[in-house]
Structures are given as C-alpha cells and as structure tokens.
Scaffold this active site. Sequence first.
Site, PDB file in Angstrom:
ATOM      1  N   GLY A 247       1.177  -0.897  -0.077  1.00 20.77           N
ATOM      2  CA  GLY A 247       0.226   0.148  -0.601  1.00 20.77           C
ATOM      3  C   GLY A 247       0.759   1.184   0.075  1.00 20.77           C
ATOM      4  O   GLY A 247       1.567   1.642  -0.446  1.00 20.77           O
ATOM      5  N   ILE A 248      -0.123   2.219   0.480  1.00 25.91           N
ATOM      6  CA  ILE A 248       0.645   3.949   0.139  1.00 25.91           C
ATOM      7  C   ILE A 248       2.153   3.619   1.211  1.00 25.91           C
ATOM      8  O   ILE A 248       3.415   3.982   0.850  1.00 25.91           O
ATOM      9  CB  ILE A 248       0.100   4.974   1.435  1.00 25.91           C
ATOM     10  CG1 ILE A 248      -1.596   4.724   0.815  1.00 25.91           C
ATOM     11  CG2 ILE A 248       0.861   5.173   2.277  1.00 25.91           C
ATOM     12  CD1 ILE A 248      -1.821   5.487   2.226  1.00 25.91           C
TER      13      ILE A 248
ATOM     14  N   ASP B 190       8.575  -5.783  13.215  1.00 28.76           N
ATOM     15  CA  ASP B 190       6.674  -5.487  13.988  1.00 28.76           C
ATOM     16  C   ASP B 190       6.599  -4.022  14.807  1.00 28.76           C
ATOM     17  O   ASP B 190       7.216  -3.534  15.610  1.00 28.76           O
ATOM     18  CB  ASP B 190       6.288  -6.886  15.463  1.00 28.76           C
ATOM     19  CG  ASP B 190       4.863  -7.150  15.815  1.00 28.76           C
ATOM     20  OD1 ASP B 190       4.881  -5.319  14.987  1.00 28.76           O
ATOM     21  OD2 ASP B 190       4.543  -7.912  16.095  1.00 28.76           O
TER      22      ASP B 190
ATOM     23  N   TYR C  88     -11.053   2.326  15.444  1.00 22.65           N
ATOM     24  CA  TYR C  88      -9.855   2.157  14.199  1.00 22.65           C
ATOM     25  C   TYR C  88     -10.182   4.644  14.299  1.00 22.65           C
ATOM     26  O   TYR C  88      -8.768   5.106  14.250  1.00 22.65           O
ATOM     27  CB  TYR C  88     -10.874   1.847  12.770  1.00 22.65           C
ATOM     28  CG  TYR C  88      -9.930   2.428  11.685  1.00 22.65           C
ATOM     29  CD1 TYR C  88      -8.919   2.104  11.078  1.00 22.65           C
ATOM     30  CD2 TYR C  88     -10.024   3.711  11.077  1.00 22.65           C
ATOM     31  CE1 TYR C  88      -8.272   2.853   9.784  1.00 22.65           C
ATOM     32  CE2 TYR C  88      -9.255   4.264   9.620  1.00 22.65           C
ATOM     33  CZ  TYR C  88      -8.674   3.558   9.430  1.00 22.65           C
ATOM     34  OH  TYR C  88      -8.001   4.000   8.609  1.00 22.65           O
TER      35      TYR C  88
ATOM     36  N   LYS D  25      -6.792   7.007  14.650  1.00 25.62           N
ATOM     37  CA  LYS D  25      -6.084   7.922  13.747  1.00 25.62           C
ATOM     38  C   LYS D  25      -6.527   9.547  14.523  1.00 25.62           C
ATOM     39  O   LYS D  25      -5.267  10.137  14.261  1.00 25.62           O
ATOM     40  CB  LYS D  25      -7.234   7.548  12.409  1.00 25.62           C
ATOM     41  CG  LYS D  25      -6.844   6.150  11.958  1.00 25.62           C
ATOM     42  CD  LYS D  25      -5.503   6.075  11.461  1.00 25.62           C
ATOM     43  CE  LYS D  25      -5.113   4.805  10.638  1.00 25.62           C
ATOM     44  NZ  LYS D  25      -3.889   4.636  10.514  1.00 25.62           N
TER      45      LYS D  25
ATOM     46  N   VAL E  39      -8.771   5.400  -0.348  1.00 28.46           N
ATOM     47  CA  VAL E  39      -7.431   4.587  -0.656  1.00 28.46           C
ATOM     48  C   VAL E  39      -7.408   3.802  -1.429  1.00 28.46           C
ATOM     49  O   VAL E  39      -7.800   1.976  -0.361  1.00 28.46           O
ATOM     50  CB  VAL E  39      -6.412   4.962  -0.243  1.00 28.46           C
ATOM     51  CG1 VAL E  39      -5.106   4.595  -1.198  1.00 28.46           C
ATOM     52  CG2 VAL E  39      -5.809   5.722  -0.051  1.00 28.46           C
TER      53      VAL E  39
ATOM     54  N   THR F 151      -5.657   0.053  -1.247  1.00 29.94           N
ATOM     55  CA  THR F 151      -5.035  -0.602  -1.127  1.00 29.94           C
ATOM     56  C   THR F 151      -5.459  -1.997  -0.530  1.00 29.94           C
ATOM     57  O   THR F 151      -6.533  -1.837  -0.037  1.00 29.94           O
ATOM     58  CB  THR F 151      -4.554  -0.071   0.675  1.00 29.94           C
ATOM     59  OG1 THR F 151      -4.940   0.222   1.609  1.00 29.94           O
ATOM     60  CG2 THR F 151      -4.348   1.353  -0.558  1.00 29.94           C
TER      61      THR F 151
ATOM     62  N   ARG G 119     -10.494  -5.877   4.415  1.00 29.37           N
ATOM     63  CA  ARG G 119     -10.958  -6.213   5.604  1.00 29.37           C
ATOM     64  C   ARG G 119     -12.207  -5.426   6.225  1.00 29.37           C
ATOM     65  O   ARG G 119     -12.753  -5.262   6.856  1.00 29.37           O
ATOM     66  CB  ARG G 119      -9.898  -5.546   6.897  1.00 29.37           C
ATOM     67  CG  ARG G 119      -8.637  -6.322   6.414  1.00 29.37           C
ATOM     68  CD  ARG G 119      -7.675  -6.015   7.535  1.00 29.37           C
ATOM     69  NE  ARG G 119      -6.233  -6.394   7.270  1.00 29.37           N
ATOM     70  CZ  ARG G 119      -5.507  -6.123   6.380  1.00 29.37           C
ATOM     71  NH1 ARG G 119      -5.060  -4.733   5.773  1.00 29.37           N
ATOM     72  NH2 ARG G 119      -3.899  -7.001   6.142  1.00 29.37           N
TER      73      ARG G 119
END
Length: 238
Positions: free
Chosen positions: A18-19, A60, A153, A157, A186, A188, A193
């Site tokens: 992804g990004i 990780d 989430y 964020k 985006v 990705t 999910r």
Amino acid sequence: MTVTVKDHIVLVIGASSGIGRATAVLFAREGARVVASARRQDRLDALRKECPGIETIAADAARVSDMEELARQVLAKHGKIDILVYSAGNNVPDRSLKRLNAELWDMMVSVNLNSAYYITRAVLPAMRERGAGHLIYVSSISGIVPDVSGAAYQAAKRGLLGLAHAIRVEEKENGIRTCVICPGLVNTEILERRPVKPGPETLAKALQPEDVAEAALFVAQLPPRAAVPEMQLLPTLL
C-alpha cells in the site's frame, strides 16, 4: 524552492504494501537512501527485488523492542535518520460497537497508534541531538470526519493526529517537524477487511497509494523553515 531528498536517510514503517510501499519506492527513485520496514519478510524481499537500492529490515511496529532495535540498527549503519514516514495500519470487519471486544480494541490501538509512538520514541533522541528531523505520519480522514470505519480505528487515527501535533509543539525548537497526512479512500489491501468491499465504480474513483506517497514527498521537500502540520488528501470524485 524545493529541497532534494537525495542521500537523505528515510525510514519507512509499514513498507510491505500500500501507501508505505509506494512511499519507499518513490523516495528511493528520488535518490533517498531508504530503509523499509514491515512484519512480512516475503513482501520486503519482493520490494528489494523491485528496487535493489532499498534496504529492508523486518520488524513488528507494535512491539517496543522491535522498534528500538530497528532504530538502533539504522543509526549504527547510517549515523542519522533524516525522515521517518509512518504508514502502518490495520482494521477488522467486526468493527461496530456491537461486535467490538476488548481484545480487538487493544489490537487496533496497538497497531494504529501505539506503534507510531514506539518508533517515534526510538528515533527522537538522535534527531534532537542533530537538531533536525522530519516525522511524517499517514493517518486517515477517519481521524477527522466521523464515519463507519469503527470506534477503535477512528480513535486511534485521531490519536495519531494528537501525537504528531504534540511532538511538533514540543520539538520545534529542536528543528523537528511533523506532518499528518489524512487521506480519504485509497485503493489498498485494507479495503479487503471492510464488511463490504467498495465496488469497481467506487474503486475507480479512489486515490492510489502513489498519490499519498507524492504528498509525503512534497512535504519532505519543503525547506526547513516551512512545515505542513496536517494535510487532507481526498479523491476529487467521491
């Protein structure tokens, strides 16, 4: 006038897809000396095959010891870290409060927020000592505008914005800048999910990982006198 990132040491967290991956590739093509880190060694191997100049270290981000060791290795080899790009993140299909449990909450906050603190804590002392450093965090528009991405989430964020802004206020006298990029949709792997993945028409209008990478590069190329504390990057047709 932009500043070149050529020969800058750029550490990218979450670089296996992804990004983060797009950012590692773009900065390397601009001449930066990129160290790309993520959990998935096979993905890092594929990245190195595409861009042989990129150095990779499996780690990780949600483990304090891994982030401390990562920073130690990069500093031991290169002597400095000019730019940190943090692009780790995750979400789960069972994101509504009816299904969210304590274990999922802890995992989401760990991956999406705590990990940003862990790597920041690991690289800040060397940046302070040099009197320079740029910390670029990829958050989400979900950290600003309420949506259905889930409480864990959105909380994480939003927390990432708070972390970055606090660092900027505390560390600006040490020559350290921060930026939080908050992209909208985006295209990705994280979309896999979602409870329901967006359809082809919506995905055709979404941002691509390279768009966010270009935003990170723009911010990184600003002269030290200029800072972009926060940036929203949205698809024009959504």
